[in-house]
Write an enzyme that holds these catalytic residues in place. Structure first.
Site, short mmCIF file in Angstrom:
data_model
loop_
_atom_site.label_atom_id
_atom_site.label_comp_id
_atom_site.label_asym_id
_atom_site.label_seq_id
_atom_site.Cartn_x
_atom_site.Cartn_y
_atom_site.Cartn_z
CG ASP A 107 26.15 56.46 96.52
OD1 ASP A 107 26.95 56.66 95.58
OD2 ASP A 107 25.11 57.11 96.71
CG HIS B 227 26.53 62.01 97.36
ND1 HIS B 227 27.04 60.99 98.12
CD2 HIS B 227 25.69 61.42 96.46
CE1 HIS B 227 26.54 59.83 97.71
NE2 HIS B 227 25.71 60.07 96.69
N GLY C 224 21.20 61.01 69.27
CA GLY C 224 20.38 62.20 69.09
C GLY C 224 20.79 63.40 69.93
CB THR C 225 23.30 64.05 72.44
OG1 THR C 225 24.23 63.08 71.98
CG2 THR C 225 22.42 63.45 73.52
N GLY C 226 23.43 65.33 69.16
CA GLY C 226 24.07 66.35 68.33
C GLY C 226 25.52 66.05 67.96
CG HIS D 232 21.06 60.18 96.16
ND1 HIS D 232 20.81 58.95 96.71
CD2 HIS D 232 22.35 60.15 95.73
CE1 HIS D 232 21.90 58.21 96.62
NE2 HIS D 232 22.85 58.91 96.02
CD GLU D 233 23.75 62.58 92.75
OE1 GLU D 233 24.96 62.83 92.95
OE2 GLU D 233 23.32 61.42 92.65
CB THR E 233 25.65 63.94 63.12
OG1 THR E 233 25.52 62.59 63.53
CG2 THR E 233 25.90 64.02 61.64
P1 ADP Z 1 23.66 62.21 67.03
O1 ADP Z 1 24.68 62.29 65.95
O2 ADP Z 1 24.23 62.49 68.40
O3 ADP Z 1 22.85 60.97 67.02
P2 ADP Z 1 22.40 64.30 65.52
O4 ADP Z 1 23.46 65.32 65.42
O5 ADP Z 1 22.21 63.42 64.35
O6 ADP Z 1 22.62 63.41 66.81
O7 ADP Z 1 21.01 65.01 65.88
C1 ADP Z 1 19.83 64.80 65.13
C2 ADP Z 1 18.98 66.05 65.08
O8 ADP Z 1 18.49 66.39 66.37
C3 ADP Z 1 19.76 67.26 64.64
O9 ADP Z 1 19.76 67.39 63.26
C4 ADP Z 1 19.00 68.40 65.32
O10 ADP Z 1 17.84 68.75 64.60
C5 ADP Z 1 18.57 67.79 66.61
N1 ADP Z 1 19.56 68.00 67.69
C6 ADP Z 1 20.22 67.02 68.35
N2 ADP Z 1 21.05 67.53 69.26
C7 ADP Z 1 20.95 68.87 69.18
C8 ADP Z 1 21.60 69.94 69.86
N3 ADP Z 1 22.50 69.68 70.81
N4 ADP Z 1 21.25 71.21 69.52
C9 ADP Z 1 20.34 71.43 68.57
N5 ADP Z 1 19.70 70.46 67.89
C10 ADP Z 1 19.98 69.18 68.18
#
Ligand code: ADP
Length: 553
Positions: free
Chosen positions: A479, A405, A187-189, A401-402, A191
Site C-alpha cells: 500500500d 480501504h 490441496g484446494t481441490g 485493515h481491509e 484434481t
Molecule cells: P489439489 O489437486 O488442489 O492439490 P486435491 O483435489 O488433490 O487438491 O485434494 C485432495 C483431497 O482433499 C481431496 O480428495 C478431498 O478429500 C480434499 N479436498 C480438497 N479440496 C476440497 C474441496 N474444495 N472440497 C472438498 N474436498 C476437498
C-alpha cells in the site's frame, strides 16, 4: 517342475526364432526408396505426397500419390506435423517406426517372461517404461462434491458444454478452449475439479503428473505426451489432467532439452485439435507466475481459473462433507472448528478429521469427541511445514485493515465499485485483499489523486486507529509503495505540489494520509461493522459490503 522349465525355454527360443524370420522376410520384401529431406518437402509442396506416417524412429514412412512407399529422415522437429496437415497431407502416427523391431522387442519380452516363469512381470515392466500409466474411467464425482467459490465453479461449469457437444460451438465458429490452467495452493481441490469436469461431461479422465514426463532420457517425455493424446483420441476424447505442470512448464531455465522437447510435444498436440475433438487439457499449478508465458498464450492454456483457499463458510461445508461417514459426538461444533481453521486447505481439513478419527479409535471410543478434534488440530498446526493457521488476532487486524480501504473508497471515490473483500491471502494479493474497480478515465483531478492516496493508506490508517501508532503492522508495505508512487508522480510529473518536488511529494503523501484518517474518524461505526462482518465471514461480496457500509450511521 524341471520339465516345465525346459518346455518354457524351448517355447522362448521358438518365439524369438519366428520373430527374427518375420523381420528378415519383411526386410527383404520392402527396400523402400529414401527421399532426401529437401526433396521430400518439395514433393509435399507440389502435392506429390499422399500420406506420411510419423514415428519416433529414424525415418518417416511416406506414401506418394503414385502409390509408392518411401522413407525420409525424421527431422525430430516439432512443427512438421502441422506443416503437413496444412498441405492437406494425411498424417498418421506410428507407435514405432520399425514394426519389425517392435515385434522383436515384444518377442524378447515374451521370451523373458517365459524364461522367468512369470507370465506378467517382463511385459508389464516394459509397458511401464514405454508409456505413462493412466486410468481411463469416467469419474462418478460431480461439481456438487467440490466446495469452491462461485467464480471457480462457474468457470468450470462453463467448460462442460464444450466437452459434451463441441459441434454446437463449432457450428457458430466458436473456438473451444483447448487448455485450462487451474492455479492455487496445494490441496484446494484442483484434481477434484478436473475429475468432476469429466464426471459432468460423462467423459473419460486421464491423469498424469508433470513429473512423469521428466525423464533421464531425452525424448521419452515427448513420446509419452504423444502417447497420452493418442490414448485420449482413441477413447473418443476426454479430460487430460496434468498435475504439477511446473515440472515441464516452468519459465525457461537453463535450456533443459528434455523439458523443452516435452513442452513442444504438448503444444503441438494441443494445436492439432480440431473444433470437434472432445478433448480438454486441464493443468494444475500452485503458482501461475512461475509458468512459462508461452504456455499461457491464446490458443494454449488460455483459461485461467483460480482455486483459492476456502473461506469460513466453505470450510464448514468441507467439514460437513468429510464428516458424512464419520460419527461425530454432539459436543463437537463444526462451525467453531471452521472458524478456527483459517488458511487450512480442503485437504488439510480432511486430514484433520481423519487424524481425529484415528485418535478416537485409538482410545476405543464410538464417536469422535471434542478432545480428539482439539488434539488433531494441535498436531496439524505443529507438524505441518505449510503456514500455520492464521491466529485470531491476525485475522482481526487484517479485517480491520481491509475494511479501512473499503470505507475510504466508499466515501472518497464513490464511483469505484468494491466487488470483493477478503482476509484470506490469494495468489493475487498479500494477507488480505480488496478488489475495487475504478472507472476508466483519461484525466485525473488533484482531488481524485489525493483520494487514491487515501484509499491506499486507508488500511494503515485503520490499523493505527485500532492499535495505536506502535501497533501498526508490516502488512501495508505494498500500500505504502503505491501511495508513494502516486504522490511522487503528482509532485514531479504533474506539478501538483508546491516548492521542491521531493518536499512536495512528502507533503502530498501526508495530505492523503490525513484525508484517510479524517474519513475513518467520521465513519467509525461503519468501519467497525464492516471489519466485524469480514472477520466472521472472511470473504464479502459487493452486496454484503454495501450493507455493512450503509447501515445506520
Ligand atoms: P489439489 O489437486 O488442489 O492439490 P486435491 O483435489 O488433490 O487438491 O485434494 C485432495 C483431497 O482433499 C481431496 O480428495 C478431498 O478429500 C480434499 N479436498 C480438497 N479440496 C476440497 C474441496 N474444495 N472440497 C472438498 N474436498 C476437498
Amino acid at each position: 517342475m524341471k520339465k516345465g522349465r525346459l518346455w518354457r525355454r524351448a517355447a522362448a527360443f521358438a518365439v524369438i526364432g519366428a520373430a527374427l524370420l518375420v523381420w528378415y522376410v519383411r526386410g527383404q520384401a520392402e527396400a523402400p526408396r529414401v527421399l532426401d529431406y529437401a526433396e521430400f518437402w518439395r514433393m509435399a509442396e507440389d502435392g506429390e505426397i499422399e500420406a506420411v506416417s510419423l514415428g519416433e524412429g529414424e525415418n518417416w514412412r511416406v506414401k506418394t500419390t503414385e502409390g509408392e512407399t518411401a522413407l525420409t529422415p525424421n527431422p525430430r522437429a516439432e512443427d512438421g506435423k502441422e506443416r503437413l496437415l496444412r498441405l492437406g497431407i494425411r498424417v498418421t502416427e506410428e507407435r514405432n517406426a520399425a514394426p519389425g523391431l517392435l515385434l522383436l522387442l515384444l518377442a524378447g519380452a515374451a521370451a523373458f517372461a517365459l524364461l522367468r516363469g512369470s507370465g506378467a512381470g517382463g511385459a508389464a515392466g516394459l509397458a511401464k517404461y514405454a508409456a505413462v500409466q493412466t486410468d481411463r474411467t469416467i469419474p462418478e464425482i460431480t461439481f456438487r462434491d467440490v466446495i469452491a467459490s462461485p467464480e471457480t465453479l462457474e468457470g468450470m461449469r462453463d467448460l462442460v458444454g464444450f466437452l459434451r457437444s463441441p459441434g454446437a460451438y463449432a457450428r457458430l465458429g466458436a473456438r473451444p478452449p483447448r487448455g485450462v490452467m487451474l492455479y492455487g495452493p496445494p490441496g484446494t481441490g484442483k484434481t477434484m475439479l478436473a475429475r468432476a469436469l469429466a464426471g459432468e461431461a460423462k467423459a473419460p479422465f486421464f491423469a498424469v503428473s508433470g513429473a512423469d514426463f521428466v525423464q533421464v532420457y531425452v525424448g521419452v517425455g515427448a513420446s509419452r505426451v504423444r502417447e497420452l493424446f493418442r490414448k485420449a483420441r482413441k477413447a473418443g476424447g476426454g479430460v487430460i489432467f496434468i498435475d504439477e505442470i511446473d515440472a515441464i512448464g516452468k519459465k525457461r531455465d537453463s535450456g533443459n532439452d528434455e523439458r523443452e522437447q516435452t513442452l513442444n510435444a504438448l503444444l503441438t498436440e494441443m494445436s492439432g485439435f480440431s473444433g470437434l475433438d472432445r478433448i480438454m487439457v486441464v493443468a494444475a499449478t500452485n503458482r501461475l507466475d512461475t509458468i512459462d508465458a508461452a504456455l499461457l498464450r491464446e490458443g494454449r492454456f488460455d483459461r485461467h481459473i483460480e482455486v483459492g483457499l476456502p473461506d469460513a463458510a466453505q470450510r464448514l461445508e468441507i467439514l460437513r462433507v468429510h464428516t458424512r461417514n464419520k460419527p461425530v459426538a454432539r459436543g463437537v461444533s463444526l462451525p467453531d472448528l471452521a472458524a478456527q481453521t483459517a488458511l487450512f486447505s480442503g485437504a488439510q481439513l480432511e486430514a484433520l478429521l481423519n487424524e481425529a478419527a484415528i485418535r478416537a479409535a485409538r482410545r476405543g471410543a464410538d464417536e469422535i469427541g471434542p478432545g480428539d478434534i482439539e488434539k488433531a488440530f494441535c498436531a496439524a498446526a505443529a507438524g505441518d511445514e505449510r503456514p500455520t493457521p492464521m491466529t485470531a488476532e491476525e485475522k482481526a487486524v487484517t479485517a480491520w485493515h481491509e475494511a479501512g480501504h473499503a470505507v475510504v473508497t466508499h466515501a472518497l471515490l464513490p464511483e469505484d465499485r468494491i466487488a470483493y473483500l477478503t482476509v484470506i491471502p490469494s495468489s493475487r494479493g498479500a494477507a488480505g485483499y480488496t478488489l475495487s474497480i475504478q472507472p476508466d478515465r483519461l484525466l485525473h483531478t488533484r482531488r481524485e489523486l489525493i483520494a487514491r492516496i487515501a484509499q491506499a493508506l486507508g488500511g494503515r490508517a485503520a490499523e493505527e486507529m485500532l492499535l495505536g501508532r506502535d501497533g501498526v503492522t508490516t502488512g501495508a508495505a505494498g500500500d505504502l509503495q503505491r501511495a508513494r508512487q502516486i504522490a511522487s508522480a503528482m509532485a514531479e510529473e504533474w506539478d501538483m505540489g508546491e516548492g521542491d518536488p521531493r518536499e512536495a511529494g512528502r507533503a502530498i503523501l501526508e495530505e492523503g494520509f490525513a484525508a484517510a484518517r479524517a474519513c475513518l474518524a467520521q465513519r467509525k461505526n461503519a468501519l467497525a461493522r464492516l471489519a466485524e462482518a469480514l472477520e466472521e465471514k472472511e470473504t464479502l461480496r459487493e452486496g454484503e459490503i454495501l450493507e455493512a457500509l450503509e447501515g445506520e450511521n
